[in-house]
Design a protein around this motif. Structure first.
Motif, mmCIF file in Angstrom:
data_model
loop_
_atom_site.group_PDB
_atom_site.id
_atom_site.type_symbol
_atom_site.label_atom_id
_atom_site.label_comp_id
_atom_site.label_asym_id
_atom_site.label_seq_id
_atom_site.Cartn_x
_atom_site.Cartn_y
_atom_site.Cartn_z
ATOM 1 N N THR A 8 -27.320 -34.927 42.846
ATOM 2 C CA THR A 8 -26.942 -35.797 41.336
ATOM 3 C C THR A 8 -27.808 -36.348 40.771
ATOM 4 O OG1 THR A 8 -25.157 -37.052 42.744
ATOM 5 C CG2 THR A 8 -25.967 -38.009 40.860
ATOM 6 N N LEU A 9 -29.701 -36.544 40.618
ATOM 7 C CA LEU A 9 -30.060 -36.963 39.987
ATOM 8 C C LEU A 9 -31.098 -35.140 39.803
ATOM 9 C CD1 LEU A 9 -32.374 -39.706 42.247
ATOM 10 C CD2 LEU A 9 -30.757 -39.654 40.448
ATOM 11 N N GLU A 10 -31.121 -34.241 40.655
ATOM 12 C CA GLU A 10 -31.449 -33.166 39.827
ATOM 13 C C GLU A 10 -30.230 -32.012 38.715
ATOM 14 O OE1 GLU A 10 -32.015 -27.963 41.345
ATOM 15 O OE2 GLU A 10 -31.592 -29.814 42.807
ATOM 16 N N GLU A 11 -29.423 -32.934 39.049
ATOM 17 C CA GLU A 11 -28.451 -32.337 37.728
ATOM 18 C C GLU A 11 -28.345 -33.000 36.558
ATOM 19 O OE1 GLU A 11 -24.782 -30.318 36.477
ATOM 20 O OE2 GLU A 11 -26.340 -30.040 38.038
ATOM 21 N N LEU A 12 -28.580 -34.782 36.453
ATOM 22 C CA LEU A 12 -28.796 -35.706 35.458
ATOM 23 C C LEU A 12 -30.163 -35.202 34.626
ATOM 24 C CD1 LEU A 12 -28.932 -38.118 34.050
ATOM 25 C CD2 LEU A 12 -29.807 -39.133 35.882
ATOM 26 N N LEU A 13 -31.812 -34.467 35.718
ATOM 27 C CA LEU A 13 -32.086 -34.346 35.024
ATOM 28 C C LEU A 13 -31.918 -32.484 34.319
ATOM 29 C CD1 LEU A 13 -35.125 -35.316 37.378
ATOM 30 C CD2 LEU A 13 -34.908 -36.528 34.795
ATOM 31 N N LYS A 14 -31.596 -32.000 35.457
ATOM 32 C CA LYS A 14 -31.290 -30.460 34.640
ATOM 33 C C LYS A 14 -30.587 -31.316 33.069
ATOM 34 C CE LYS A 14 -31.118 -27.812 38.133
ATOM 35 N NZ LYS A 14 -30.774 -26.672 39.198
ATOM 36 N N LEU A 15 -29.579 -31.427 32.611
ATOM 37 C CA LEU A 15 -28.750 -31.016 31.980
ATOM 38 C C LEU A 15 -29.221 -32.775 30.574
ATOM 39 C CD1 LEU A 15 -24.696 -31.517 34.329
ATOM 40 C CD2 LEU A 15 -26.987 -29.648 32.191
ATOM 41 N N GLU A 16 -29.982 -33.393 31.369
ATOM 42 C CA GLU A 16 -30.410 -34.392 30.338
ATOM 43 C C GLU A 16 -31.949 -33.880 29.432
ATOM 44 O OE1 GLU A 16 -28.418 -37.069 28.765
ATOM 45 O OE2 GLU A 16 -27.246 -35.099 29.416
ATOM 46 N N LEU A 17 -33.098 -33.653 30.183
ATOM 47 C CA LEU A 17 -33.819 -32.797 29.261
ATOM 48 C C LEU A 17 -33.768 -31.841 28.744
ATOM 49 C CD1 LEU A 17 -36.029 -32.407 32.855
ATOM 50 C CD2 LEU A 17 -36.608 -34.321 31.119
ATOM 51 N N PRO A 18 -34.712 -32.220 27.412
ATOM 52 C CA PRO A 18 -34.305 -31.089 26.363
ATOM 53 C C PRO A 18 -34.619 -29.922 26.974
ATOM 54 C CG PRO A 18 -36.580 -32.899 26.012
ATOM 55 C CD PRO A 18 -35.729 -33.097 27.632
ATOM 56 N N ALA A 19 -33.721 -28.984 26.377
ATOM 57 C CA ALA A 19 -33.222 -27.586 26.630
ATOM 58 C C ALA A 19 -34.780 -26.665 26.967
ATOM 59 C CB ALA A 19 -32.741 -27.222 25.689
ATOM 60 N N THR A 20 -35.892 -26.787 26.094
ATOM 61 C CA THR A 20 -37.255 -26.203 25.931
ATOM 62 C C THR A 20 -37.712 -26.202 27.605
ATOM 63 O OG1 THR A 20 -38.434 -27.991 25.182
ATOM 64 C CG2 THR A 20 -37.417 -26.463 23.418
ATOM 65 N N LEU A 21 -37.074 -27.580 28.514
ATOM 66 C CA LEU A 21 -38.402 -28.364 29.341
ATOM 67 C C LEU A 21 -37.880 -28.412 30.030
ATOM 68 C CD1 LEU A 21 -39.291 -32.141 28.325
ATOM 69 C CD2 LEU A 21 -41.236 -29.687 28.580
ATOM 70 N N ALA A 22 -36.467 -28.281 29.973
ATOM 71 C CA ALA A 22 -35.453 -27.998 31.665
ATOM 72 C C ALA A 22 -35.301 -26.797 32.620
ATOM 73 C CB ALA A 22 -34.044 -28.297 31.038
ATOM 74 N N GLY A 23 -36.038 -25.538 31.779
ATOM 75 C CA GLY A 23 -35.415 -24.548 32.205
ATOM 76 C C GLY A 23 -37.165 -24.101 32.595
ATOM 77 N N GLN A 24 -38.016 -24.577 32.152
ATOM 78 C CA GLN A 24 -39.686 -24.719 32.523
ATOM 79 C C GLN A 24 -40.204 -25.270 33.560
ATOM 80 O OE1 GLN A 24 -41.679 -25.854 28.744
ATOM 81 N NE2 GLN A 24 -40.481 -23.966 27.308
ATOM 82 N N VAL A 25 -39.186 -26.079 34.347
ATOM 83 C CA VAL A 25 -39.775 -27.215 35.026
ATOM 84 C C VAL A 25 -38.805 -26.758 36.452
ATOM 85 C CG1 VAL A 25 -40.627 -28.776 33.501
ATOM 86 C CG2 VAL A 25 -38.942 -29.023 34.422
ATOM 87 N N SER A 26 -39.709 -27.157 37.313
ATOM 88 C CA SER A 26 -38.552 -27.169 38.842
ATOM 89 C C SER A 26 -38.679 -28.554 39.153
ATOM 90 C CB SER A 26 -39.279 -26.100 39.860
ATOM 91 O OG SER A 26 -40.928 -26.917 40.295
ATOM 92 N N ILE A 27 -37.314 -28.953 39.645
ATOM 93 C CA ILE A 27 -37.581 -30.020 40.505
ATOM 94 C C ILE A 27 -37.688 -30.274 42.210
ATOM 95 C CG2 ILE A 27 -35.357 -32.748 40.454
ATOM 96 C CD1 ILE A 27 -34.764 -31.002 37.575
ATOM 97 N N SER A 28 -38.316 -30.991 42.740
ATOM 98 C CA SER A 28 -38.717 -30.959 44.004
ATOM 99 C C SER A 28 -38.488 -32.524 44.007
ATOM 100 C CB SER A 28 -39.986 -31.090 43.866
ATOM 101 O OG SER A 28 -40.752 -30.836 44.828
#
Length: 187
Positions: A8-28
């Protein structure tokens, strides 16, 4: 359930972070020790679940009673409210790049502060349809005794850390008791 909270938290960050960041960072969700950089693709946002405890302030001792159409009612205990606390850190590709670390952490902070309750659209697995809604608190003091001791135990140098707590409901009883409904009282 904790794995569904992570998703859930991963989904929240992936969808809410700016698009330029969401594709550049991994979530661990790995332990933020000195070996983290070898375990995940950098740059990374790490959400380390460090504490799980019952929220006794939200403890409800009232039974939940639901009337059925057949003249009976079911009785069950309310769910237990549990606080799950995360230490959130950012690990830039260049460990000496404090500006990137602070910029990414600032974006994560904005996302987490945006929601006092996690909206249903982000909920994953068994958390879907959870009642009451999952409330959150960000940037409050952590359950850790000392951040310095925490980082020393992790074998690394201190990092800027966001504390984030999500309160989930845990169903502890599977079977509900079914009883006839009383419609009149005679003395």
């Amino acid at each position: 359930m904790l794995d569904d909270l992570d998703l859930t938290l991963e989904e929240l960050l992936k969808l809410e972070l700016p698009a330029t960041l969401a594709g550049q960072v991994s979530i661990s969700f790995a332990t933020p020790d000195s070996d983290l950089a070898t375990k995940v693709q950098l740059p990374a946002i790490d959400l380390f679940l460090y504490d799980v405890r019952e929220n006794v302030e939200l403890r409800d001792s009232e039974w939940l009673v639901e009337r059925q159409n057949n003249g009976t009612a079911t009785k069950k205990r309310p769910p237990v409210r549990v606080d799950c606390s995360y230490a959130i850190t950012v690990w830039p590709a260049d460990r000496a790049d404090a500006q990137t670390e602070h910029r990414l952490l600032g974006e994560v902070m904005k996302v987490l502060l945006r929601y006092r309750k996690i909206p249903a659209k982000f909920l994953q697995g068994n958390l879907k349809g959870q009642s009451p809604p999952m409330r959150t608190s960000a940037l409050l003091s952590s359950q850790l005794q000392s951040l310095g001791e925490f980082w020393q135990a992790m074998g690394g140098k201190p990092k800027v850390t966001l504390n984030y707590t999500v309160t989930v409901s845990v169903e502890v009883e599977e079977a509900a008791e079914t009883l006839p409904v009383v419609f009149e009282k005679r003395i």
